[in-house]
Design an enzyme around this catalytic site. Structure first.
Site, PDB file in Angstrom:
ATOM      1  N   CYS A 158     -13.736  -1.752   7.197  1.00 40.70           N
ATOM      2  CA  CYS A 158     -12.830  -1.043   6.281  1.00 40.70           C
ATOM      3  C   CYS A 158     -13.552  -0.156   5.265  1.00 40.70           C
ATOM      4  CB  CYS A 158     -11.920  -2.030   5.571  1.00 40.70           C
ATOM      5  SG  CYS A 158     -10.835  -2.924   6.697  1.00 40.70           S
ATOM      6  N   LYS A 200      -2.975   1.008  15.313  1.00 43.85           N
ATOM      7  CA  LYS A 200      -3.035   1.914  14.156  1.00 43.85           C
ATOM      8  C   LYS A 200      -3.637   3.263  14.559  1.00 43.85           C
ATOM      9  CE  LYS A 200      -5.553  -0.917  11.649  1.00 43.85           C
ATOM     10  NZ  LYS A 200      -6.550  -1.574  10.769  1.00 43.85           N
ATOM     11  N   ARG A 210       0.847  -1.206   0.000  1.00 43.72           N
ATOM     12  CA  ARG A 210       0.000   0.000   0.000  1.00 43.72           C
ATOM     13  C   ARG A 210       0.874   1.243   0.000  1.00 43.72           C
ATOM     14  NH1 ARG A 210      -3.810  -0.215   5.031  1.00 43.72           N
ATOM     15  NH2 ARG A 210      -4.872  -1.828   3.857  1.00 43.72           N
ATOM     16  N   CYS A 235     -15.368  -3.247   0.816  1.00 40.67           N
ATOM     17  CA  CYS A 235     -13.946  -3.488   1.130  1.00 40.67           C
ATOM     18  C   CYS A 235     -13.410  -4.632   0.270  1.00 40.67           C
ATOM     19  CB  CYS A 235     -13.804  -3.822   2.603  1.00 40.67           C
ATOM     20  SG  CYS A 235     -14.391  -5.479   2.993  1.00 40.67           S
ATOM     21  N   CYS A 238      -8.023 -10.953   1.820  1.00 40.71           N
ATOM     22  CA  CYS A 238      -8.052 -10.512   3.210  1.00 40.71           C
ATOM     23  C   CYS A 238      -8.179 -11.712   4.147  1.00 40.71           C
ATOM     24  CB  CYS A 238      -9.200  -9.536   3.461  1.00 40.71           C
ATOM     25  SG  CYS A 238      -9.177  -9.017   5.183  1.00 40.71           S
ATOM     26  N   ARG A 276      -1.244   6.539  10.034  1.00 40.85           N
ATOM     27  CA  ARG A 276      -1.403   6.000   8.667  1.00 40.85           C
ATOM     28  C   ARG A 276      -1.632   7.127   7.664  1.00 40.85           C
ATOM     29  NH1 ARG A 276      -3.497   0.537   8.615  1.00 40.85           N
ATOM     30  NH2 ARG A 276      -2.657  -0.543  10.433  1.00 40.85           N
ATOM     31  N   LYS A 288      -5.254   7.031  12.818  1.00 40.42           N
ATOM     32  CA  LYS A 288      -5.706   7.617  11.551  1.00 40.42           C
ATOM     33  C   LYS A 288      -6.173   9.060  11.718  1.00 40.42           C
ATOM     34  CE  LYS A 288      -7.049   3.139   9.762  1.00 40.42           C
ATOM     35  NZ  LYS A 288      -8.136   2.315   9.201  1.00 40.42           N
ATOM     36  N   CYS A 342     -16.229  -8.370   7.067  1.00 44.08           N
ATOM     37  CA  CYS A 342     -16.131  -8.692   8.495  1.00 44.08           C
ATOM     38  C   CYS A 342     -16.398  -7.408   9.286  1.00 44.08           C
ATOM     39  CB  CYS A 342     -14.753  -9.284   8.816  1.00 44.08           C
ATOM     40  SG  CYS A 342     -13.467  -8.063   9.101  1.00 44.08           S
TER      41      CYS A 342
HETATM   42 FE1  SRM Z   1      -8.786  -2.001   6.961  1.00 45.40          FE
HETATM   43  C1  SRM Z   1      -7.385  -4.629   8.564  1.00 45.40           C
HETATM   44  C2  SRM Z   1      -8.123  -3.388   4.001  1.00 45.40           C
HETATM   45  C3  SRM Z   1      -9.565   0.915   5.492  1.00 45.40           C
HETATM   46  C4  SRM Z   1     -10.370  -0.982   9.829  1.00 45.40           C
HETATM   47  N1  SRM Z   1      -7.847  -3.697   6.390  1.00 45.40           N
HETATM   48  C5  SRM Z   1      -7.288  -4.614   7.206  1.00 45.40           C
HETATM   49  C6  SRM Z   1      -6.462  -5.629   6.397  1.00 45.40           C
HETATM   50  C7  SRM Z   1      -5.057  -5.132   6.326  1.00 45.40           C
HETATM   51  C8  SRM Z   1      -6.533  -7.085   6.885  1.00 45.40           C
HETATM   52  C9  SRM Z   1      -5.455  -7.556   7.830  1.00 45.40           C
HETATM   53  O1  SRM Z   1      -5.284  -6.962   8.920  1.00 45.40           O
HETATM   54  O2  SRM Z   1      -4.779  -8.524   7.504  1.00 45.40           O
HETATM   55  C10 SRM Z   1      -7.205  -5.521   5.038  1.00 45.40           C
HETATM   56  C11 SRM Z   1      -6.383  -5.893   3.817  1.00 45.40           C
HETATM   57  C12 SRM Z   1      -7.277  -6.534   2.774  1.00 45.40           C
HETATM   58  C13 SRM Z   1      -6.595  -6.776   1.503  1.00 45.40           C
HETATM   59  O3  SRM Z   1      -6.516  -7.958   1.084  1.00 45.40           O
HETATM   60  O4  SRM Z   1      -6.149  -5.844   0.869  1.00 45.40           O
HETATM   61  C14 SRM Z   1      -7.742  -4.111   5.112  1.00 45.40           C
HETATM   62  N2  SRM Z   1      -8.723  -1.324   5.108  1.00 45.40           N
HETATM   63  C15 SRM Z   1      -8.510  -2.076   3.997  1.00 45.40           C
HETATM   64  C16 SRM Z   1      -8.784  -1.301   2.730  1.00 45.40           C
HETATM   65  C17 SRM Z   1      -7.868  -1.662   1.571  1.00 45.40           C
HETATM   66  C18 SRM Z   1     -10.262  -1.507   2.360  1.00 45.40           C
HETATM   67  C19 SRM Z   1     -10.676  -1.035   0.995  1.00 45.40           C
HETATM   68  O5  SRM Z   1     -11.319  -1.857   0.334  1.00 45.40           O
HETATM   69  O6  SRM Z   1     -10.386   0.079   0.604  1.00 45.40           O
HETATM   70  C20 SRM Z   1      -8.620   0.140   3.284  1.00 45.40           C
HETATM   71  C21 SRM Z   1      -7.208   0.635   3.195  1.00 45.40           C
HETATM   72  C22 SRM Z   1      -7.098   2.031   3.705  1.00 45.40           C
HETATM   73  C23 SRM Z   1      -5.742   2.645   3.534  1.00 45.40           C
HETATM   74  O7  SRM Z   1      -5.421   2.983   2.404  1.00 45.40           O
HETATM   75  O8  SRM Z   1      -5.041   2.817   4.532  1.00 45.40           O
HETATM   76  C24 SRM Z   1      -8.995  -0.068   4.738  1.00 45.40           C
HETATM   77  N3  SRM Z   1      -9.707  -0.289   7.582  1.00 45.40           N
HETATM   78  C25 SRM Z   1     -10.028   0.754   6.774  1.00 45.40           C
HETATM   79  C26 SRM Z   1     -10.950   1.619   7.434  1.00 45.40           C
HETATM   80  C27 SRM Z   1     -11.600   2.860   6.839  1.00 45.40           C
HETATM   81  C28 SRM Z   1     -10.863   4.106   7.173  1.00 45.40           C
HETATM   82  O9  SRM Z   1      -9.789   4.080   7.776  1.00 45.40           O
HETATM   83  O10 SRM Z   1     -11.368   5.178   6.820  1.00 45.40           O
HETATM   84  C29 SRM Z   1     -11.192   1.061   8.680  1.00 45.40           C
HETATM   85  C30 SRM Z   1     -12.202   1.595   9.738  1.00 45.40           C
HETATM   86  C31 SRM Z   1     -11.707   2.775  10.466  1.00 45.40           C
HETATM   87  C32 SRM Z   1     -10.896   2.357  11.642  1.00 45.40           C
HETATM   88  O11 SRM Z   1      -9.683   2.134  11.482  1.00 45.40           O
HETATM   89  O12 SRM Z   1     -11.464   2.191  12.735  1.00 45.40           O
HETATM   90  C33 SRM Z   1     -10.400  -0.129   8.764  1.00 45.40           C
HETATM   91  N4  SRM Z   1      -8.827  -2.664   8.884  1.00 45.40           N
HETATM   92  C34 SRM Z   1      -9.587  -2.145   9.889  1.00 45.40           C
HETATM   93  C35 SRM Z   1      -9.454  -2.977  11.053  1.00 45.40           C
HETATM   94  C36 SRM Z   1     -10.145  -2.775  12.412  1.00 45.40           C
HETATM   95  C37 SRM Z   1      -9.349  -1.909  13.306  1.00 45.40           C
HETATM   96  C38 SRM Z   1      -9.939  -1.834  14.693  1.00 45.40           C
HETATM   97  O13 SRM Z   1      -9.863  -0.789  15.298  1.00 45.40           O
HETATM   98  O14 SRM Z   1     -10.430  -2.830  15.192  1.00 45.40           O
HETATM   99  C39 SRM Z   1      -8.598  -4.044  10.682  1.00 45.40           C
HETATM  100  C40 SRM Z   1      -8.148  -5.210  11.555  1.00 45.40           C
HETATM  101  C41 SRM Z   1      -7.101  -4.854  12.540  1.00 45.40           C
HETATM  102  O15 SRM Z   1      -6.508  -3.777  12.530  1.00 45.40           O
HETATM  103  O16 SRM Z   1      -6.841  -5.716  13.391  1.00 45.40           O
HETATM  104  C42 SRM Z   1      -8.235  -3.818   9.320  1.00 45.40           C
HETATM  105 FE1  SF4 Z   2     -10.853  -7.538   5.413  1.00 43.41          FE
HETATM  106 FE2  SF4 Z   2     -12.739  -7.133   7.191  1.00 43.41          FE
HETATM  107 FE3  SF4 Z   2     -11.339  -5.075   6.265  1.00 43.41          FE
HETATM  108 FE4  SF4 Z   2     -13.055  -6.235   4.692  1.00 43.41          FE
HETATM  109  S1  SF4 Z   2     -13.578  -5.175   6.606  1.00 43.41           S
HETATM  110  S2  SF4 Z   2     -10.962  -5.730   4.147  1.00 43.41           S
HETATM  111  S3  SF4 Z   2     -12.962  -8.343   5.317  1.00 43.41           S
HETATM  112  S4  SF4 Z   2     -10.550  -6.712   7.485  1.00 43.41           S
END
Ligand code: SRM
Ligand code: SF4
Length: 553
Positions: free
Chosen positions: A480, A209, A75, A431, A437, A144, A211, A476
């Protein structure tokens, strides 16, 4: 401070890592396996990449007694989402050479690529570097990618505010030179020498993380309240006066764990532009010192704030600043979705927002999105900008060049695809989920298009084909695609089954709530059919679908 024995294992990995170096180099050189050593799988996140495996091929590989089909997602760190045309051309060549070929525009305004095998990781990072790009801190327990409202036409001081994304990102970057050392053959740290001093992250980094998002009213495209820090640009006498500061937003939750929940950020005051960098730095430092380092499910800043109380958190913050936050100023949001097509800003420059379904840049039949974007970049004469709604903008197009861009958009089928997409489709987010993922419990971006076709049929049945409703789907509960601030949120529970959330507003200012649990497609469509019918007959004037469901359910 926590007792060392009870710290989460990731804490030890960070401290032992000597500035995020760990044993990454040795792991990368090990040709016996496609994966990294366990600790390095955690560390590499801070370098903007995740180890994954192809989930569609897990059973087949297991049957053949092969290790999973490991590869990496990489990324970019791209504050504010800006790329030059030359950089895009470079990224497209990279995608064709080293990845699955598809480029994914993310919900945080950057791009990522999938399927990079271990031996191609270093060449990929070097490729970024050749184009002046990097992936440092795109993931990991650090600040981030900083997002900022994308649309120049929404405000006369848009550029001034948008520039803060880069300033903040730079200000909060880790100080380690480990990234340059590992990926770019930078100067090596002497054997046994301590890592570079880092006043913010020290050797512990953040508990989780972190943000930051910036919104420019009246447009809330960044869903500003879902960030650990949300900055809301304030106008006074037609000029940029500073930011309202909101803290403690976050979406992630875990099914069946009531101690985890989405939370919207709380506005705690106002700062001037000059006070902004210090303020965000010190907020991160408070979270560094007070965040939970034992249980990663309680480690985000939203939980720190709820545990301490907003007032105590603010008091701690102000004790570290040499000023107090001023009282928050009035602001109002009026929209959230991207503004498609051509818009003109205060200076007369043109900007075009292109719909990219679920942020997936690839060619599909007549719809040659990837080739079309390449042709637009090769034409030159604009900037490319990603939006937090997973779309792409052509920014700063001169009047004289507009017709050329229009012709390319038409030639590659992009104008027609954009015109044909319904409002719900254009506002939807999904997402990544399957097949990369590791946390996905259900499909999202691969399923959303066909699901929306069925929703469109329902809307047409109720004479609402033009209706705009924000629908978001995730595989899930991590959230995201920010589904908890959608009017209709679908959160993966099991294969083919989702929790249906309703009642979020259209502006990202109210969380939705669980309405139907573990529902399959038939159940969800039946529920929506009934609700669309009621909406048509019972809605109040100008009431959005989200407001309607929040009122009647
Ligand atoms: Fe996310 C984890 C994809 C935005 C909350 N996110 C992941 C991972 C890296 C899975 C992993 O931990 O192994 C996913 C990778 C999937 C893949 O195969 O590419 C993933 N997140 C994404 C993306 C690519 C979704 C998308 O379709 O666009 C977004 C990338 C953003 C970026 O460029 O940095 C993405 N993730 C978000 C957002 C939205 C936002 O930030 O505006 C959230 C919710 C906001 C937040 O952070 O609370 C988000 N991602 C999570 C979480 C839950 C964090 C938590 O507080 O519990 C995880 C899991 C974790 O961190 O344990 C996670
Ligand atoms: Fe993966 Fe869950 Fe984030 Fe979708 S919402 S990209 S399934 S971690």
């Amino acid at each position: 401070m926590s007792d060392k024995a009870t710290l989460s294992p990731v804490e030890g990995i960070k401290v032992r890592s000597r500035g995020l170096r760990g044993t990454l180099e040795a792991s990368l050189q090990n040709q016996l396996t496609g994966q990294l050593a366990a600790d390095d799988q955690q560390l590499i996140k801070f370098h903007g990449t995740y180890q994954q495996d192809d989930r569609d091929r897990r059973e087949e590989r297991e049957r053949k007694k092969l290790e999973p089909a490991y590869s990496f997602m990489v990324r970019l760190r791209l504050p504010g989402g800006d790329l030059t045309p030359e950089q895009w051309i470079g990224m497209q060549e990279l995608a064709d050479a080293n990845t699955t070929g598809t480029i994914k525009i993310t919900t945080r305004q950057t791009i990522q690529v999938h399927g990079v095998i271990k031996s191609k990781l270093k060449p990929t990072m070097q490729w970024f570097d050749r184009y002046g790009l990097d992936a440092i801190a795109a993931c990991g327990d650090v600040n981030r990618n900083v997002c900022a409202g994308a649309h120049p036409a929404v405000s006369a001081f848009h550029e001034e505010v948008h520039a803060f994304a880069d300033k903040i990102s730079t200000h909060l970057l880790p100080k380690t030179k480990g990234y340059a050392e590992i990926w770019l053959d930078g100067e090596r740290l002497d054997e046994g020498a301590p890592a570079e001093e880092d006043p913010l992250y020290k050797d512990v980094y953040l508990p989780r993380k972190f943000k930051i998002g910036i919104a420019i009213p009246p447009h809330n495209d960044t869903d500003v309240f879902t960030n650990d820090i949300g900055l809301i640009a304030i106008e006074e006498d037609g000029a940029f006066a500073g930011f309202n500061v909101a803290i403690g937003g976050g979406m992630g939750a875990t099914h069946g764990n009531p101690d985890t929940y989405p939370r919207l950020a709380t506005v705690i005051g106002f700062v001037t532009p000059e006070q902004t960098l210090d303020t965000v730095w010190q907020i991160a430092a408070v979270q560094r010192d007070f965040g939970n380092r034992e249980d990663r499910k309680q480690a985000r800043m939203k939980y720190t704030i709820d545990r301490m109380g907003v007032d105590a958190f603010k008091k701690e913050l102000e004790s570290r600043l040499d000023f107090a936050l001023a009282e928050a100023k009035e602001f109002a949001f009026e929209s959230r979705g991207d503004i498609y097509g051509w818009t003109q800003d205060h200076a007369g420059r043109w900007h075009y927002t292109l719909f990219v379904e679920n942020g997936l840049v690839r060619d599909e039949g007549e719809y040659r999105l990837k080739s079309g974007i390449l042709a637009l970049a090769e034409r030159g004469g604009c900037k490319l900008r990603f939006t937090t709604n997973q779309n792409l903008m052509l920014v700063d197009v001169a009047d004289a060049d507009k017709a050329d861009f229009e012709a390319i958009l038409q030639e590659y089928g992009l104008t027609e695809a954009q015109r044909a997409a319904s409002n719900v489709r254009r506002d939807a987010l999904a997402c990544v989920a399957m097949n990369t993922c590791p946390l996905a419990l259900a499909e999202a971006q691969r399923y959303m298009p066909s699901f929306l076709t069925k929703v469109e049929a329902l809307l047409a049945k109720h004479d609402m084909a033009e209706q705009g409703i924000h629908i978001r789907m995730t595989g899930c509960p991590n959230g995201c695609a920010r589904p908890y601030v959608a009017e209709i949120g679908l959160i993966g529970r099991n294969p083919g089954r989702y929790n249906l959330h309703l009642g979020g507003d259209a502006l990202g200012q109210r969380l939705n709530t669980l309405y139907q649990e573990d529902a399959d497609e038939g159940m969800i469509l039946e529920t929506l059919d009934g609700l669309f019918g009621r909406y048509v007959s019972e809605r109040e004037a100008a009431e959005s679908f989200g407001d309607f469901t929040a009122r009647v359910l």
